[in-house]
Design a protein around this motif. Structure first.
Motif, PDB file in Angstrom:
ATOM      1  N   SER A 154     -25.526   2.688  10.034  1.00 27.84           N
ATOM      2  CA  SER A 154     -24.554   2.769   8.951  1.00 27.84           C
ATOM      3  C   SER A 154     -24.238   1.373   8.444  1.00 27.84           C
ATOM      4  N   ILE A 155     -23.737   1.309   7.228  1.00 26.03           N
ATOM      5  CA  ILE A 155     -23.348   0.045   6.604  1.00 26.03           C
ATOM      6  C   ILE A 155     -21.854   0.100   6.313  1.00 26.03           C
ATOM      7  N   GLU A 156     -21.131  -0.893   6.765  1.00 24.75           N
ATOM      8  CA  GLU A 156     -19.688  -0.984   6.544  1.00 24.75           C
ATOM      9  C   GLU A 156     -19.432  -2.072   5.506  1.00 24.75           C
ATOM     10  N   PRO A 157     -19.077  -1.686   4.273  1.00 24.47           N
ATOM     11  CA  PRO A 157     -18.870  -2.697   3.238  1.00 24.47           C
ATOM     12  C   PRO A 157     -17.557  -3.448   3.434  1.00 24.47           C
ATOM     13  N   ALA A 158     -17.459  -4.561   2.741  1.00 27.87           N
ATOM     14  CA  ALA A 158     -16.214  -5.330   2.698  1.00 27.87           C
ATOM     15  C   ALA A 158     -15.836  -5.522   1.236  1.00 27.87           C
ATOM     16  N   PHE A 159     -14.529  -5.431   0.943  1.00 24.82           N
ATOM     17  CA  PHE A 159     -14.059  -5.442  -0.440  1.00 24.82           C
ATOM     18  C   PHE A 159     -13.072  -6.579  -0.670  1.00 24.82           C
ATOM     19  N   GLU A 160     -13.065  -7.049  -1.882  1.00 22.57           N
ATOM     20  CA  GLU A 160     -12.016  -7.934  -2.380  1.00 22.57           C
ATOM     21  C   GLU A 160     -11.493  -7.288  -3.670  1.00 22.57           C
ATOM     22  N   THR A 161     -10.304  -6.733  -3.588  1.00 19.33           N
ATOM     23  CA  THR A 161      -9.741  -5.983  -4.713  1.00 19.33           C
ATOM     24  C   THR A 161      -8.657  -6.802  -5.389  1.00 19.33           C
ATOM     25  N   LEU A 162      -8.793  -6.962  -6.697  1.00 21.47           N
ATOM     26  CA  LEU A 162      -7.820  -7.681  -7.508  1.00 21.47           C
ATOM     27  C   LEU A 162      -7.307  -6.754  -8.608  1.00 21.47           C
ATOM     28  N   TRP A 163      -6.328  -7.244  -9.350  1.00 30.01           N
ATOM     29  CA  TRP A 163      -5.770  -6.409 -10.412  1.00 30.01           C
ATOM     30  C   TRP A 163      -6.787  -6.169 -11.526  1.00 30.01           C
ATOM     31  N   ASN A 164      -7.765  -7.033 -11.662  1.00 32.56           N
ATOM     32  CA  ASN A 164      -8.726  -6.916 -12.760  1.00 32.56           C
ATOM     33  C   ASN A 164     -10.138  -6.586 -12.281  1.00 32.56           C
ATOM     34  N   GLY A 165     -10.277  -6.011 -11.088  1.00 32.01           N
ATOM     35  CA  GLY A 165     -11.602  -5.607 -10.649  1.00 32.01           C
ATOM     36  C   GLY A 165     -11.739  -5.619  -9.135  1.00 32.01           C
ATOM     37  N   ARG A 166     -12.920  -5.191  -8.670  1.00 35.90           N
ATOM     38  CA  ARG A 166     -13.177  -5.167  -7.238  1.00 35.90           C
ATOM     39  C   ARG A 166     -14.576  -5.691  -6.955  1.00 35.90           C
ATOM     40  N   LEU A 167     -14.653  -6.595  -5.962  1.00 29.82           N
ATOM     41  CA  LEU A 167     -15.922  -7.114  -5.480  1.00 29.82           C
ATOM     42  C   LEU A 167     -16.288  -6.358  -4.206  1.00 29.82           C
ATOM     43  N   THR A 168     -17.481  -5.768  -4.185  1.00 28.29           N
ATOM     44  CA  THR A 168     -17.979  -5.053  -3.020  1.00 28.29           C
ATOM     45  C   THR A 168     -19.162  -5.802  -2.445  1.00 28.29           C
ATOM     46  N   THR A 169     -19.143  -6.025  -1.136  1.00 24.12           N
ATOM     47  CA  THR A 169     -20.244  -6.710  -0.467  1.00 24.12           C
ATOM     48  C   THR A 169     -20.812  -5.798   0.611  1.00 24.12           C
ATOM     49  N   LEU A 170     -22.143  -5.789   0.736  1.00 24.27           N
ATOM     50  CA  LEU A 170     -22.831  -5.000   1.755  1.00 24.27           C
ATOM     51  C   LEU A 170     -23.878  -5.865   2.437  1.00 24.27           C
ATOM     52  N   PHE A 171     -24.153  -5.528   3.690  1.00 26.50           N
ATOM     53  CA  PHE A 171     -25.115  -6.293   4.489  1.00 26.50           C
ATOM     54  C   PHE A 171     -25.858  -5.299   5.374  1.00 26.50           C
ATOM     55  N   ASP A 172     -27.198  -5.382   5.406  1.00 24.31           N
ATOM     56  CA  ASP A 172     -27.955  -4.432   6.222  1.00 24.31           C
ATOM     57  C   ASP A 172     -28.738  -5.165   7.313  1.00 24.31           C
TER      58      ASP A 172
END
Length: 237
Positions: A169-187
């Motif tokens: 499985s892949i567990e993403p990490a997020f950075e959420t701001l008022w004007n958008g969201r950055l999603t990061t994934l690593f396999d």
């Protein structure tokens, strides 16, 4: 993300269906339940675009029913406010879903520590990889440092090997701001995937406005019915 959007819209439509049942519009609620069942099947069958289309149909059906039943709302400012808020929320949700699909920015690369990747306004540096372990998994965890010019956010996506039940499985990490969201994934192949969604908050705001509008309409109707109830009779009346 379209699947997530469709699922969120299904939950909102279910809430509006409850409003329709409470207000006596049971045929509309039945129609919504049928469409929701089809949309759920589409979601499970990995057809997110069709799911989002059906979810939008559910929301529009609910708003249309609220409009058709709003003759009484001409004498109820509360209901007018609720309908306006819900309609504005539906518009924002639709705009956000379309823009999220059109303006999403993605990049992926097999990276090594020290590499830098750019996605939208973000510059992301791959710092290192660390082994980690949980109660039912082992994982390799990437340390990413993301910056938009001022300040640094540390993100730690993981590639997990599950023990019970066995699997990957892949567990993403997020950075959420008022004007958008950055999603990061690593396999487990050391591939870093980055996704920037600048219009995602419009979907959340639209959904919140729809739920708030439905609640205002329900409260307005409940207050109106309470005011119209006959006065209590006396003991010997």
């Amino acid at each position: 993300m379209i699947a997530d959007t469709g699922l969120a819209a299904l939950w909102l439509a279910a809430a509006l269906a409850l409003v329709q049942v409470a207000s006596g519009a049971r045929p509309v609620a039945v129609a919504q339940a049928v469409i929701a069942a089809i949309a759920t099947i589409a979601l499970l069958a990995s057809a997110p675009d069709f799911t989002l289309f059906l979810a939008a149909a559910l929301l529009l059906l609910a708003l249309f029913a609220m409009y058709r039943r709003s003759r009484w709302s001409r004498r109820s400012p509360t209901a007018n406010v609720g309908l306006s808020v819900a309609a504005g929320g539906a518009l924002l949700l639709a705009i956000g879903a379309i823009c999220d699909r059109v303006f999403i920015v993605q990049t992926a690369a097999v990276a090594k520590p020290g590499d830098r990747l750019r996605v939208g306004p973000w510059l992301v540096q791959f710092v290192t990889v660390n082994p980690v372990a949980g109660s039912d998994y082992t994982a390799i965890e990437a340390e990413l440092r993301a910056s938009r010019g001022s300040g640094v956010s540390v993100l730690n996506p993981q590639a997990r090997t599950m023990i019970t039940p066995p699997g990957q499985s892949i567990e993403p990490a997020f950075e959420t701001l008022w004007n958008g969201r950055l999603t990061t994934l690593f396999d487990d192949r050391r591939q870093v995937q980055l996704r920037w969604q600048p219009f995602l908050p419009l979907i959340w705001l639209g959904g919140a406005m729809i739920a708030l509008g439905a609640l205002i309409v329900l409260i307005g109707q409940s207050v109106r019915q309470w005011r119209r109830r006959p006065p209590p009779r006396g003991r010997y009346g």
